[in-house]
Design an enzyme around this catalytic site. Sequence first.
Site, PDB file in Angstrom:
ATOM      1  N   LYS A 199      15.921  43.886  58.521  1.00 19.79           N
ATOM      2  CA  LYS A 199      15.548  42.708  59.267  1.00 19.79           C
ATOM      3  C   LYS A 199      15.747  41.370  58.263  1.00 19.79           C
ATOM      4  CE  LYS A 199      11.008  44.395  61.087  1.00 19.79           C
ATOM      5  NZ  LYS A 199      10.852  44.080  62.469  1.00 19.79           N
ATOM      6  N   ASP A 221       7.339  48.919  51.177  1.00 17.76           N
ATOM      7  CA  ASP A 221       8.423  49.106  52.460  1.00 17.76           C
ATOM      8  C   ASP A 221       8.444  47.243  52.731  1.00 17.76           C
ATOM      9  OD1 ASP A 221       9.114  48.206  55.272  1.00 17.76           O
ATOM     10  OD2 ASP A 221       8.622  50.475  55.759  1.00 17.76           O
ATOM     11  N   TYR A 244       3.772  50.786  59.736  1.00 15.03           N
ATOM     12  CA  TYR A 244       4.761  51.725  60.522  1.00 15.03           C
ATOM     13  C   TYR A 244       5.812  51.599  59.153  1.00 15.03           C
ATOM     14  CZ  TYR A 244       8.726  52.194  63.986  1.00 15.03           C
ATOM     15  OH  TYR A 244       9.268  52.419  64.261  1.00 15.03           O
TER      16      TYR A 244
HETATM   17  N1  PMP Z   1       8.719  49.193  58.188  1.00 17.12           N
HETATM   18  C1  PMP Z   1       8.510  48.508  58.158  1.00 17.12           C
HETATM   19  C2  PMP Z   1       7.309  47.639  57.423  1.00 17.12           C
HETATM   20  C3  PMP Z   1       8.954  47.857  59.616  1.00 17.12           C
HETATM   21  O1  PMP Z   1       7.835  46.513  60.743  1.00 17.12           O
HETATM   22  C4  PMP Z   1       9.858  48.321  60.823  1.00 17.12           C
HETATM   23  C5  PMP Z   1      10.365  47.963  61.617  1.00 17.12           C
HETATM   24  N2  PMP Z   1       9.626  47.318  63.119  1.00 17.12           N
HETATM   25  C6  PMP Z   1      10.625  49.373  59.767  1.00 17.12           C
HETATM   26  C7  PMP Z   1      10.017  49.774  58.678  1.00 17.12           C
HETATM   27  C8  PMP Z   1      11.962  50.044  60.897  1.00 17.12           C
HETATM   28  O2  PMP Z   1      12.618  49.237  61.286  1.00 17.12           O
HETATM   29  P1  PMP Z   1      13.535  49.642  62.139  1.00 17.12           P
HETATM   30  O3  PMP Z   1      13.582  49.507  64.081  1.00 17.12           O
HETATM   31  O4  PMP Z   1      15.091  49.257  62.003  1.00 17.12           O
HETATM   32  O5  PMP Z   1      14.319  50.857  62.070  1.00 17.12           O
END
Ligand code: PMP
Length: 429
Positions: free
Chosen positions: A265, A237, A142
């Site tokens: 995060k 990511d 994701y």
């Molecule tokens: N990349 C990863 C690996 C994530 O786990 C997440 C959210 N859990 C995101 C991107 C997106 O981040 P946000 O919810 O702050 O938009």
Amino acid sequence: MSRSEELFARARAVSPGGVHSPVRAFRSVGGTPRFMTGGRGARLTDVDGREYADYCMAFGPLILGHQDPLVHAAVLTALQRGWSLGTAEPYSLELAEFITRRIPWVQSIRFVNSGTEAVMSALRVARGATGRARILKFDGCYHGHTDSMLLRAGSGLADAAVPDSAGLAPQVIGETLIGQLDDLPALEALFARHGGEIAAAIIEPLPANYGLLPQRHEFLAALARLTRAAGALLIFDEVISGFRVGFQGYAALSGIEPDLVTYGKVIGGGFPVGAYGGRRDLMELVAPAGPVYQAGTLSANPVAMCAGLAMLQRLEDGGVYARLDALGARLETAVARIPHLAVQRVGSVFWFCLTASGRPALPIRRTAAAPADAGANYARIYHPLLESGIYLAPSAWEVGFLSAAHSETDIDILADALGNAVRSALPDG
Ligand code: PMP
């Protein structure tokens, strides 16, 4: 009717599904989400006054627990100076210097407001740098909800009947290539066919949105090699793993340096922050230094910058990671005695995988290897755990998080409660 049920009925009348991010609605586990009034340390309190040991931890940011005193103090100080400036200011500079001095492959960094924005912007830089359009992502990873990443995306889409989102333009979908985790021959074939079209390969180096699917070093190393040989960029990511599995994230654990990295995060201390960074020559393409446009009214919000800096300063000496790893090991050992249940863990990130027949064979590295009944079994233990005061992420496919505010006793209580819940949900074990 509980207060949570009352509030959820009201919320559904004014917001889609009653929530502002889908997994919060409890669709995967059934029942009514508990409305929480606040958190302190390792605990959440709901509107009915019940306390829970929190293993979701706001889906990852709160590595020091709720209301960590150092972050709290930094936020109060920042508030007293003014909470939105919209100007150049010293606070983002301090955070940027702090990070770039400690993470060699992050030579330059830009702060945004979420992980989604970070990814969206990094992809634009990759396209700007290479003049190519296509992005390779992996099944089950994701990367937020930017259109081109909403394919085979895990997280809130992991157990959706139709895994993609409505509302995506076909040409956007066509830009995304999907690879399979832990499948090197398929990856080689994909690069042989499409290598010259790919602007970037993006991967969670520690995939944590379809459960936790740790990858072999050789797979990540091959991805880096194939990507560079094709003239494409490697984007890690690290929205979950950054500052979480170690200060320098999974890149340091794997020994593989990405061209660009995305954070979210932990980097904001629990405030809305994301960031993307990497090689200076690539980041110099970003406006106003270069032609790749990216902007934000609330970007580098001073309160969030100060919260993030306080958090990262606390994490820097590594003691927190050692303690979290010890707590994680304790959990792993305790859970090994429970029938049907397997746990995959890296540091303070863990995933429970529950199957009715026997125990899942570990390690699980691909989405297809995750037991088909893991989601349904998780739903069966979820509410008994909630009733016993344990708050886990409300989906089998979200990982759990430990924080420095958890104690050994918390872990033992969690393991006991899990044992009881599993034995009564799947009694033949
Ligand atoms: N990349 C990863 C690996 C994530 O786990 C997440 C959210 N859990 C995101 C991107 C997106 O981040 P946000 O919810 O702050 O938009």
